[in-house]
Design an enzyme around this catalytic site. Sequence first.
Site, PDB file in Angstrom:
ATOM      1  N   GLY A  37     -95.531 -55.857 -46.602  1.00 32.97           N
ATOM      2  CA  GLY A  37     -96.517 -55.975 -45.524  1.00 32.97           C
ATOM      3  C   GLY A  37     -97.912 -55.480 -45.890  1.00 32.97           C
ATOM      4  CD  GLU A  38     -98.635 -51.069 -49.183  1.00 30.80           C
ATOM      5  OE1 GLU A  38     -99.126 -51.287 -50.305  1.00 30.80           O
ATOM      6  OE2 GLU A  38     -98.078 -49.996 -48.864  1.00 30.80           O
ATOM      7  NE  ARG A  94    -111.291 -57.723 -23.282  1.00 37.56           N
ATOM      8  CZ  ARG A  94    -110.149 -58.403 -23.255  1.00 37.56           C
ATOM      9  NH1 ARG A  94    -109.751 -58.956 -22.146  1.00 37.56           N
ATOM     10  NH2 ARG A  94    -109.429 -58.535 -24.347  1.00 37.56           N
ATOM     11  CG  ASP A 168    -114.995 -60.151 -13.749  1.00 38.47           C
ATOM     12  OD1 ASP A 168    -116.061 -60.656 -14.143  1.00 38.47           O
ATOM     13  OD2 ASP A 168    -114.020 -59.975 -14.492  1.00 38.47           O
ATOM     14  CE  LYS A 191    -111.153 -59.088 -13.758  1.00 39.53           C
ATOM     15  NZ  LYS A 191    -111.188 -59.856 -14.987  1.00 39.53           N
ATOM     16  NE  ARG A 193    -108.312 -56.637 -16.369  1.00 44.87           N
ATOM     17  CZ  ARG A 193    -107.646 -57.734 -16.707  1.00 44.87           C
ATOM     18  NH1 ARG A 193    -106.331 -57.729 -16.744  1.00 44.87           N
ATOM     19  NH2 ARG A 193    -108.298 -58.843 -17.004  1.00 44.87           N
ATOM     20  CG  ASP A 218    -114.418 -64.399 -17.127  1.00 47.88           C
ATOM     21  OD1 ASP A 218    -115.416 -63.660 -17.259  1.00 47.88           O
ATOM     22  OD2 ASP A 218    -113.282 -63.957 -16.852  1.00 47.88           O
TER      23      ASP A 218
HETATM   24  C1  R5P Z   1    -113.027 -59.007 -18.241  1.00 48.11           C
HETATM   25  O1  R5P Z   1    -113.778 -58.211 -17.869  1.00 48.11           O
HETATM   26  C2  R5P Z   1    -113.385 -60.309 -18.871  1.00 48.11           C
HETATM   27  O2  R5P Z   1    -114.653 -60.742 -18.501  1.00 48.11           O
HETATM   28  C3  R5P Z   1    -112.355 -61.363 -18.511  1.00 48.11           C
HETATM   29  O3  R5P Z   1    -112.433 -61.618 -17.113  1.00 48.11           O
HETATM   30  C4  R5P Z   1    -110.970 -60.908 -18.816  1.00 48.11           C
HETATM   31  O4  R5P Z   1    -110.914 -60.242 -20.030  1.00 48.11           O
HETATM   32  C5  R5P Z   1    -110.013 -62.078 -18.828  1.00 48.11           C
HETATM   33  O5  R5P Z   1    -108.753 -61.603 -19.138  1.00 48.11           O
HETATM   34  P1  R5P Z   1    -107.438 -62.360 -18.659  1.00 48.11           P
HETATM   35  O6  R5P Z   1    -107.577 -63.794 -19.073  1.00 48.11           O
HETATM   36  O7  R5P Z   1    -106.336 -61.650 -19.373  1.00 48.11           O
HETATM   37  O8  R5P Z   1    -107.342 -62.192 -17.183  1.00 48.11           O
END
Ligand code: R5P
Length: 253
Positions: A37-38, A94, A168, A191, A193, A218
Amino acid sequence: MKPLLFYLASSQSLGESLAQHLEAELGLWEHRLFPDGETYLRVKSNCEARTVFILASLDHPNEKTLPLIFLSETLKELGASWVGLISPYLAYMRQDKRFHPGEALSSKTFAQLISRYFDGLVTVDPHLHRYHSLDEIYTIPNQVLSATPLLSDWIESKVEKPLLLGPDSESEQWVAQVAKDAKAPYVILEKTRHGDREVEVTFPSLAAYQDYQPILIDDMISTGHTLIEAIKHLKQAHLKAPICLSIHGLFAE
Ligand code: R5P
């Protein structure tokens, strides 16, 4: 002397067209895993005193980062004068805060790692949310490109009566720009989460937009749950089936 461009196998088609646009020579290298795996890696192009770009879109970053670092370091040891990373999708942006005590601030650690092994960075629409610029965490010269003009051009030429929707608050930076350029109205949803695959999206009333074509925008699709939840609400509100536009399609699952 022409610059050299190396690419990871997953970025082959972009690598070949980019090499043409940059008038760069494609770098030759071999990269495979040993049975344990290296990583085994060998550079076959002469890189003495050359400017070198490495192209790697950093979805699935864990498996790509170590070979990238080995490649960059080997190129420098073999005499490359400058080694830059072209990463259309930049990973780990993120995790820009400790959402729970004790969590890794991986955006910062990843940025430090890349900054240590590369001389420059080019990326496309990184997820800048709590950071306002890559310079807050990256210490190398960097250039951020944006794909939003491509989205607004496409909408303007293809869609009648578009209504742009951002799932969001983080998406507003992209949606507002696309809406302005496409001369279209936009609405930002809310949104919450609850987990990697659990998101809740709430809508203001969209009654005034019944005859519009909804377009969800998005910056990235990872598991797809954000868009799926938004689509469910649009269906309940009896809007037309939406078009989904995204810059980075990771399609994690
Ligand atoms: C989050 O802040 C991003 O802008 C996307 O909305 C998010 O990462 C999308 O992730 P998923 O498709 O897993 O909902």
